[in-house]
Design a protein around this motif. Structure first.
Motif: not given
Length: 495
Positions: A17, A173, A176-178, A182-183, A241, A245, A249
């Protein structure tokens, strides 16, 4: 180079990250600039100075130094006591191998297209980049999910992994977060069609991403469904989490600058120029939520700093100035140290809006003054403060700007006042710690400052009369206390 023990998932996730994209960018830029060719091989010829290597590669000496110090820390380059550099024999064994170099060159062109992973996942098709179509999903499949051709050595394969896969892990990552993946994986196991229905993303693109997450140990299969692995679930429980995220960003804002790092090192033309007022305003406004999240994670750290100073220098009734306050975490810790401490929080107006909310939550806003201004020019007054804090501020200033700031700060300190610098301080050889050096690379490429060692800070502070100084390590960073002769300073971290 000896193999290091395998990191835990927590260590790996932190690295992916925060610094993995920096690692790939470092190695890609070094290859593009011809640095590996320009370096002499250790033991075979005389090491070169930064200035000689900058001339040979046609680059900025300051930018090249940022690369070299990291390469020394990673073990690919050696540094002697005269700060001259050479390629280690271990690195030369594969970086002088034509077949391995061809493999690196073939991978080099994928940096830009992989940054378009969001688009590839949405449509499940190759993406358009620089007038060509790139099968980003197929490339990720080849990097992570298919058996690779055996490398000439484990050291060569480790270098290729850092060169090619480190940045790709960060991008997976970020995507997946954007895109909310992940959520969804954290909430309940879902099949690929269920994930597609919830996100409006292509199932083909989702399959590649979740299988890469599985390879990384973050996802697991339950029949046809995917969810977070048990270890990832423990690490990303509760607010963790959402915090990750948000941090991803922030990392995404550096993507283009990292991909074009060689340009910045060559010309000092900054792709993400945080000295540009409008760019800086947008960058820090976008990061305001992240700044607030950092507040909670750093509050215990700053309270430890306040307790440490109070053992040698009473804080009752003290007037404290927190310059470049960010989240307000350092000033707030001093405000909480005694009920009579008053703190002035200095930063850009957009940042102070977040600070006010944090202080109200901690019930110290009644002893706060909010002072908007420009760090580079502001007059902080004369003999007005008992304590002045510079919390991770100096890294935004070029070294040539530090004497002016220190002069303004020393003038604003009372005769028996104390300056506290909370900063990433390099060791005396400037080849570590690794996290600090990656942070310093980001500061360079955004047209901000350099990290210094404790002795380099001490020399600058002595010039403005703060000739007594001590450096004390904290978890993740360091504290430097400085004052005029005769003022008591702490010598170790408080228990």
């Amino acid at each position: 180079m000896t193999a290091s023990p395998s990191p835990s998932l927590a260590q790996s996730l932190h690295f992916w990250a925060r610094n993995a994209a920096n690692e790939s960018a470092l190695l890609r830029a070094s290859l593009r600039l011809g640095l590996f060719d320009a370096l002499p091989v250790q033991g075979s010829s005389t090491p070169c100075s930064v200035e000689a290597l900058a001339t040979a590669t046609g680059t900025s000496a300051r930018g090249l130094r940022a690369l070299l110090e990291l390469l020394v820390c990673l073990g690919y380059v050696s540094q002697d006591d005269a700060r001259r550099f050479a390629l280690t024999q271990g690195a030369a064994a594969f970086l002088r191998d034509s077949a391995f170099l061809q493999r690196l060159e073939a991978e080099q062109e994928w940096g830009g297209p992989v940054a378009l992973l969001d688009e590839a996942v949405k449509h499940g098709e190759p993406v358009q980049h620089a007038g060509r179509r790139w099968d980003v999903l197929g490339h990720l499949r080849a990097l992570f999910l298919e058996a690779a051709a055996p490398a000439s050595s484990t050291e060569a394969e480790d270098f290729f992994d850092r060169f090619a896969r480190s940045g790709a892990r960060t991008q997976v990552l970020i995507t997946s977060g954007r895109l909310g993946l992940l959520e969804l994986l954290a909430s309940a196991p879902r099949t690929l069609p269920e994930l597609g229905a919830a996100t409006y993303l292509s199932t083909g693109g989702l399959r590649v991403v979740v299988e890469v997450l599985e390879k990384l140990g973050l996802a697991t299969r339950e029949g046809e469904a995917f969810g977070l692995s048990a270890e990832a679930r423990r690490l990303l429980d509760g607010k963790a989490l959402a915090y990750m995220v948000r941090s991803l960003s922030v990392s995404a804002q550096y993507t283009e600058a990292l991909e074009r790092l060689d340009e910045t090192v060559r010309e000092e033309r900054f792709i993400l120029d945080l000295k540009d007022p409008e760019v800086s305003r947008r960058f820090y406004a976008d990061n305001s939520n992240q700044i607030t999240a950092v507040f909670a994670s750093h509050f215990q750290l700053s309270r430890k700093a306040a307790t440490t100073l109070s053992k040698a220098h009473p804080l009752e009734g003290a007037a404290v100035l927190d310059i470049g306050t960010g989240s307000g975490v350092w000033g707030a810790a001093f405000a909480r140290a005694t009920p009579t401490t008053h703190v002035t929080y200095f930063d850009q107006a957009v940042v102070l809006e977040q600070v006010r909310a944090n202080l109200e939550r901690l019930q110290v806003a009644d002893r706060a003054r909010f002072w908007p201004g420009d760090l580079f020019t502001h007059d902080f007054g004369e003999a007005a403060f008992d304590v002045i804090i510079l919390p991770q501020v100096l890294n935004v200033l070029r070294p040539e700007s530090l004497p002016g700031l220190f002069a303004r700060v020393a003038r604003a300190l009372k005769p028996d006042g104390v300056l506290l610098i909370a900063e990433y301080v390099l060791n005396e050889r400037r080849d570590g710690p690794l996290d600090h050096l990656y942070f310093g690379l980001r500061r360079f490429m955004t047209n901000e400052g350099d990290l210094l060692s404790a002795s380099e800070y001490a020399r600058l502070l002595e010039v403005v009369g703060l000739s007594s100084s001590v450096c004390i390590p904290l978890p993740t960073q360091e504290m430097i206390f400085a004052a005029r002769p005769g003022v008591n300073l702490p010598t170790r971290l408080a228990d």
